[in-house]
Design a protein around this motif. Structure first.
Motif, PDB file in Angstrom:
ATOM      1  N   LEU A 259      63.157 -25.006  81.153  1.00 14.99           N
ATOM      2  CA  LEU A 259      62.573 -26.189  80.525  1.00 14.99           C
ATOM      3  C   LEU A 259      63.255 -27.443  81.064  1.00 14.99           C
ATOM      4  CD1 LEU A 259      60.494 -27.141  78.430  1.00 14.99           C
ATOM      5  CD2 LEU A 259      62.264 -26.871  76.661  1.00 14.99           C
ATOM      6  N   LEU A 260      62.470 -28.299  81.735  1.00  8.72           N
ATOM      7  CA  LEU A 260      62.997 -29.532  82.336  1.00  8.72           C
ATOM      8  C   LEU A 260      62.839 -30.735  81.412  1.00  8.72           C
ATOM      9  CD1 LEU A 260      61.555 -29.407  85.975  1.00  8.72           C
ATOM     10  CD2 LEU A 260      63.768 -28.566  85.163  1.00  8.72           C
ATOM     11  N   ALA A 261      61.718 -30.779  80.699  1.00 12.98           N
ATOM     12  CA  ALA A 261      61.388 -31.965  79.898  1.00 12.98           C
ATOM     13  C   ALA A 261      60.348 -31.593  78.855  1.00 12.98           C
ATOM     14  CB  ALA A 261      60.846 -33.072  80.795  1.00 12.98           C
ATOM     15  N   VAL A 262      60.279 -32.420  77.808  1.00  8.45           N
ATOM     16  CA  VAL A 262      59.192 -32.323  76.837  1.00  8.45           C
ATOM     17  C   VAL A 262      58.636 -33.722  76.623  1.00  8.45           C
ATOM     18  CG1 VAL A 262      60.194 -30.303  75.692  1.00  8.45           C
ATOM     19  CG2 VAL A 262      60.680 -32.585  74.792  1.00  8.45           C
ATOM     20  N   LEU A 263      57.382 -33.766  76.205  1.00  6.86           N
ATOM     21  CA  LEU A 263      56.731 -35.041  75.924  1.00  6.86           C
ATOM     22  C   LEU A 263      56.131 -34.990  74.531  1.00  6.86           C
ATOM     23  CD1 LEU A 263      55.846 -37.832  77.146  1.00  6.86           C
ATOM     24  CD2 LEU A 263      53.643 -36.741  77.633  1.00  6.86           C
ATOM     25  N   PRO A 264      56.789 -35.613  73.536  1.00  7.46           N
ATOM     26  CA  PRO A 264      56.175 -35.705  72.205  1.00  7.46           C
ATOM     27  C   PRO A 264      54.869 -36.492  72.320  1.00  7.46           C
ATOM     28  CG  PRO A 264      58.494 -36.360  72.162  1.00  7.46           C
ATOM     29  CD  PRO A 264      58.082 -36.299  73.594  1.00  7.46           C
ATOM     30  N   ALA A 265      53.766 -35.900  71.889  1.00  8.92           N
ATOM     31  CA  ALA A 265      52.474 -36.553  72.124  1.00  8.92           C
ATOM     32  C   ALA A 265      51.443 -36.139  71.084  1.00  8.92           C
ATOM     33  CB  ALA A 265      51.967 -36.219  73.528  1.00  8.92           C
ATOM     34  N   SER A 266      50.449 -36.993  70.930  1.00  7.66           N
ATOM     35  CA  SER A 266      49.295 -36.702  70.088  1.00  7.66           C
ATOM     36  C   SER A 266      48.049 -37.064  70.892  1.00  7.66           C
ATOM     37  CB  SER A 266      49.350 -37.495  68.788  1.00  7.66           C
ATOM     38  OG  SER A 266      49.377 -38.890  69.054  1.00  7.66           O
ATOM     39  N   ARG A 267      46.913 -36.540  70.427  1.00 14.58           N
ATOM     40  CA  ARG A 267      45.673 -36.780  71.162  1.00 14.58           C
ATOM     41  C   ARG A 267      44.571 -37.212  70.215  1.00 14.58           C
ATOM     42  NH1 ARG A 267      42.613 -32.669  75.473  1.00 14.58           N
ATOM     43  NH2 ARG A 267      40.762 -33.989  75.790  1.00 14.58           N
ATOM     44  N   LYS A 268      43.804 -38.204  70.639  1.00 16.65           N
ATOM     45  CA  LYS A 268      42.600 -38.615  69.941  1.00 16.65           C
ATOM     46  C   LYS A 268      41.503 -38.778  70.973  1.00 16.65           C
ATOM     47  CE  LYS A 268      40.658 -41.954  66.679  1.00 16.65           C
ATOM     48  NZ  LYS A 268      40.905 -43.192  65.881  1.00 16.65           N
ATOM     49  N   ASP A 269      40.477 -37.965  70.842  1.00 17.69           N
ATOM     50  CA  ASP A 269      39.382 -37.947  71.821  1.00 17.69           C
ATOM     51  C   ASP A 269      39.948 -37.658  73.222  1.00 17.69           C
ATOM     52  OD1 ASP A 269      37.567 -38.498  69.760  1.00 17.69           O
ATOM     53  OD2 ASP A 269      37.921 -40.652  69.959  1.00 17.69           O
ATOM     54  N   ASP A 270      39.734 -38.563  74.181  1.00 17.95           N
ATOM     55  CA  ASP A 270      40.213 -38.295  75.546  1.00 17.95           C
ATOM     56  C   ASP A 270      41.470 -39.091  75.892  1.00 17.95           C
ATOM     57  OD1 ASP A 270      39.083 -40.801  75.642  1.00 17.95           O
ATOM     58  OD2 ASP A 270      37.957 -40.457  77.490  1.00 17.95           O
ATOM     59  N   VAL A 271      42.210 -39.540  74.844  1.00 18.76           N
ATOM     60  CA  VAL A 271      43.437 -40.318  75.063  1.00 18.76           C
ATOM     61  C   VAL A 271      44.641 -39.548  74.525  1.00 18.76           C
ATOM     62  CG1 VAL A 271      44.660 -42.478  74.591  1.00 18.76           C
ATOM     63  CG2 VAL A 271      42.174 -42.495  74.922  1.00 18.76           C
TER      64      VAL A 271
ATOM     65  N   GLY B 159      58.144 -42.533  72.435  1.00 21.92           N
ATOM     66  CA  GLY B 159      58.075 -41.082  72.596  1.00 21.92           C
ATOM     67  C   GLY B 159      57.827 -40.664  74.026  1.00 21.92           C
ATOM     68  N   GLY B 160      58.522 -41.251  74.961  1.00 17.06           N
ATOM     69  CA  GLY B 160      58.353 -40.898  76.362  1.00 17.06           C
ATOM     70  C   GLY B 160      58.959 -39.537  76.683  1.00 17.06           C
ATOM     71  N   LEU B 161      59.059 -39.252  77.964  1.00 18.57           N
ATOM     72  CA  LEU B 161      59.632 -37.989  78.409  1.00 18.57           C
ATOM     73  C   LEU B 161      61.060 -37.830  77.907  1.00 18.57           C
ATOM     74  CD1 LEU B 161      58.580 -37.519  82.152  1.00 18.57           C
ATOM     75  CD2 LEU B 161      58.223 -35.875  80.300  1.00 18.57           C
ATOM     76  N   VAL B 162      61.329 -36.693  77.293  1.00 18.03           N
ATOM     77  CA  VAL B 162      62.687 -36.333  76.886  1.00 18.03           C
ATOM     78  C   VAL B 162      63.192 -35.359  77.940  1.00 18.03           C
ATOM     79  CG1 VAL B 162      64.137 -35.358  75.084  1.00 18.03           C
ATOM     80  CG2 VAL B 162      62.058 -36.629  74.474  1.00 18.03           C
ATOM     81  N   LEU B 163      64.272 -35.745  78.622  1.00 15.29           N
ATOM     82  CA  LEU B 163      64.710 -35.036  79.820  1.00 15.29           C
ATOM     83  C   LEU B 163      65.981 -34.230  79.600  1.00 15.29           C
ATOM     84  CD1 LEU B 163      64.293 -38.090  82.215  1.00 15.29           C
ATOM     85  CD2 LEU B 163      62.707 -36.152  82.016  1.00 15.29           C
ATOM     86  N   SER B 164      66.043 -33.087  80.239  1.00 19.89           N
ATOM     87  CA  SER B 164      67.292 -32.322  80.305  1.00 19.89           C
ATOM     88  C   SER B 164      68.361 -33.166  80.980  1.00 19.89           C
ATOM     89  CB  SER B 164      67.068 -31.032  81.097  1.00 19.89           C
ATOM     90  OG  SER B 164      68.293 -30.476  81.518  1.00 19.89           O
ATOM     91  N   GLN B 165      69.605 -33.010  80.566  1.00 18.97           N
ATOM     92  CA  GLN B 165      70.697 -33.758  81.192  1.00 18.97           C
ATOM     93  C   GLN B 165      70.860 -33.404  82.668  1.00 18.97           C
ATOM     94  OE1 GLN B 165      74.361 -34.424  78.993  1.00 18.97           O
ATOM     95  NE2 GLN B 165      73.465 -33.520  77.164  1.00 18.97           N
ATOM     96  N   LYS B 166      70.364 -32.244  83.050  1.00 14.48           N
ATOM     97  CA  LYS B 166      70.511 -31.795  84.435  1.00 14.48           C
ATOM     98  C   LYS B 166      69.410 -32.319  85.355  1.00 14.48           C
ATOM     99  CE  LYS B 166      72.767 -27.484  83.023  1.00 14.48           C
ATOM    100  NZ  LYS B 166      72.700 -26.000  83.034  1.00 14.48           N
ATOM    101  N   VAL B 167      68.345 -32.869  84.774  1.00 15.84           N
ATOM    102  CA  VAL B 167      67.198 -33.297  85.575  1.00 15.84           C
ATOM    103  C   VAL B 167      67.522 -34.574  86.346  1.00 15.84           C
ATOM    104  CG1 VAL B 167      64.867 -34.240  85.410  1.00 15.84           C
ATOM    105  CG2 VAL B 167      65.460 -32.171  84.170  1.00 15.84           C
ATOM    106  N   LYS B 168      67.126 -34.578  87.633  1.00 14.71           N
ATOM    107  CA  LYS B 168      67.363 -35.732  88.497  1.00 14.71           C
ATOM    108  C   LYS B 168      66.031 -36.382  88.864  1.00 14.71           C
ATOM    109  CE  LYS B 168      71.559 -33.535  90.219  1.00 14.71           C
ATOM    110  NZ  LYS B 168      72.278 -32.972  91.383  1.00 14.71           N
ATOM    111  N   ALA B 169      66.116 -37.468  89.631  1.00 16.46           N
ATOM    112  CA  ALA B 169      64.960 -38.343  89.858  1.00 16.46           C
ATOM    113  C   ALA B 169      63.763 -37.620  90.476  1.00 16.46           C
ATOM    114  CB  ALA B 169      65.372 -39.521  90.724  1.00 16.46           C
ATOM    115  N   ASP B 170      63.987 -36.824  91.519  1.00 17.47           N
ATOM    116  CA  ASP B 170      62.867 -36.149  92.168  1.00 17.47           C
ATOM    117  C   ASP B 170      62.108 -35.257  91.203  1.00 17.47           C
ATOM    118  OD1 ASP B 170      63.171 -37.293  94.646  1.00 17.47           O
ATOM    119  OD2 ASP B 170      64.455 -35.695  95.442  1.00 17.47           O
ATOM    120  N   ALA B 171      62.846 -34.581  90.318  1.00 18.59           N
ATOM    121  CA  ALA B 171      62.213 -33.680  89.356  1.00 18.59           C
ATOM    122  C   ALA B 171      61.374 -34.452  88.340  1.00 18.59           C
ATOM    123  CB  ALA B 171      63.265 -32.842  88.644  1.00 18.59           C
ATOM    124  N   VAL B 172      61.817 -35.652  87.977  1.00 21.78           N
ATOM    125  CA  VAL B 172      61.057 -36.454  87.018  1.00 21.78           C
ATOM    126  C   VAL B 172      59.739 -36.897  87.640  1.00 21.78           C
ATOM    127  CG1 VAL B 172      61.064 -38.511  85.554  1.00 21.78           C
ATOM    128  CG2 VAL B 172      63.164 -37.200  85.866  1.00 21.78           C
TER     129      VAL B 172
END
Length: 313
Positions: free
Chosen positions: A54-66, A76-89
């Protein structure tokens, strides 16, 4: 290979453990907090793996096509592992765009996490957003005090705090959620608004997160003169709500309460004291009176940014 999948309840412990050890370990992203209002939002949170890790999670909700990260949270942007570096993001964001497009999403609304909440450098996502052509659509101005180099209180604020002390007013920790919501409602109704949280929800959340959610009040002869709901993070103490009665205004109760909370935060070694935003109309209008009040305590600005990624252009 990087792959995305939607979160499901069977992954609750994995999700929560990942949040706790991430670059931005905010209790707001724990499932018990996100799901207290599950009836209001269609959860569409994402988990991003590479070769089973698991590299990252994104807390998110959806309404219609958004897809929004997350409509029930301030950010609530990307929550990243401490080990993740720029290329992986970069790869993660590209994978999210591809996966959600295939799921029928036409637009992603991305609310970036302010840097003050990060335990490590965590803004690789802002660069990745730039690379995928995301558009900055909203910018709110929030106010924070950097407690290790705090600016001086204004003279007017000092006078009101001294007045409160003269009246022997003292801050206390409280669990009077009903009284708090009643006071807050009386304040918000002047602006044709209502509290986001009910007393029952606040009681539930404080039970789930007793170290993170607390109520501070100033009372006199059984009357609640001023109150604030505090959200406590590793590096930040945030005033989620502030409220005072007309009587409280007269005796400087809210000023004394805020200053007491700031001093308590300093004593606990917190880096930032946060007041939240002073902008309206999706960031286009600055409430000058509101931000001046915060600045009089020594607060200065930081931004909360909203981006949009169009997936079918």
């Amino acid at each position: 290979m990087v792959v995305c999948s939607f979160y499901s309840s069977e992954h609750k412990q994995v999700w929560d453990d990942f949040i706790a050890d991430s670059k931005t370990p905010l209790f707001l992203f724990k499932r018990d907090f996100m799901e207290y209002h599950a009836d209001r939002f269609n959860d569409a949170s994402l988990m991003i793996h590479e070769d089973g890790v698991l590299l990252a999670v994104l807390p998110a909700s959806r309404k219609d096509d958004v897809l929004t990260s997350h409509a029930g949270l301030t950010y609530g942007g990307l929550v990243l592992s401490q080990k993740v570096k720029a290329d992986a993001v970069l790869t993660c964001l590209e994978a999210i765009a591809s996966f959600t497009r295939a799921a029928g999403v036409n637009k992603i609304v991305y609310k970036a996490i302010p840097f003050i909440f990060a335990m490590q450098g965590a803004q690789e996502d802002l660069y990745a957003l730039f690379r995928v052509g995301a558009t900055l659509t909203r910018r709110d101005l929030s106010s924070v005090i950097y407690l290790k180099r705090r600016l001086k209180l204004s003279k007017g604020r000092k006078w009101l705090i001294a007045r409160a002390k003269k009246n022997s007013l003292v801050m206390t920790k409280s669990t009077n959620w009903e009284g708090f919501v009643e006071l807050l409602s009386s304040v918000l109704e002047r602006h044709d608004a209502i509290p986001v949280h009910s007393a029952a929800e606040l009681a539930l959340l404080s039970d789930f997160f007793p170290e993170n959610i607390s109520l501070r009040t100033i009372e006199c002869e059984g009357k609640m003169l001023a109150a604030t709901l505090l959200f406590t993070f590793d590096t930040v103490v945030h005033t989620q709500y502030l409220a005072t009665s007309e009587e409280g205004k007269e005796v400087g109760a809210l000023d004394h309460l805020i200053e007491s909370c700031i001093q308590e935060s300093q004593e606990n070694g917190v880096d930032y004291f946060s007041f939240g935003i002073s902008t309206e109309e999706n960031g286009r209008q600055l409430n000058s009176g509101l931000i001046a009040q915060k600045e009089s305590f020594g607060a200065r600005g930081t931004t909360i940014d909203f981006y949009e990624i169009a997936l079918n252009d």
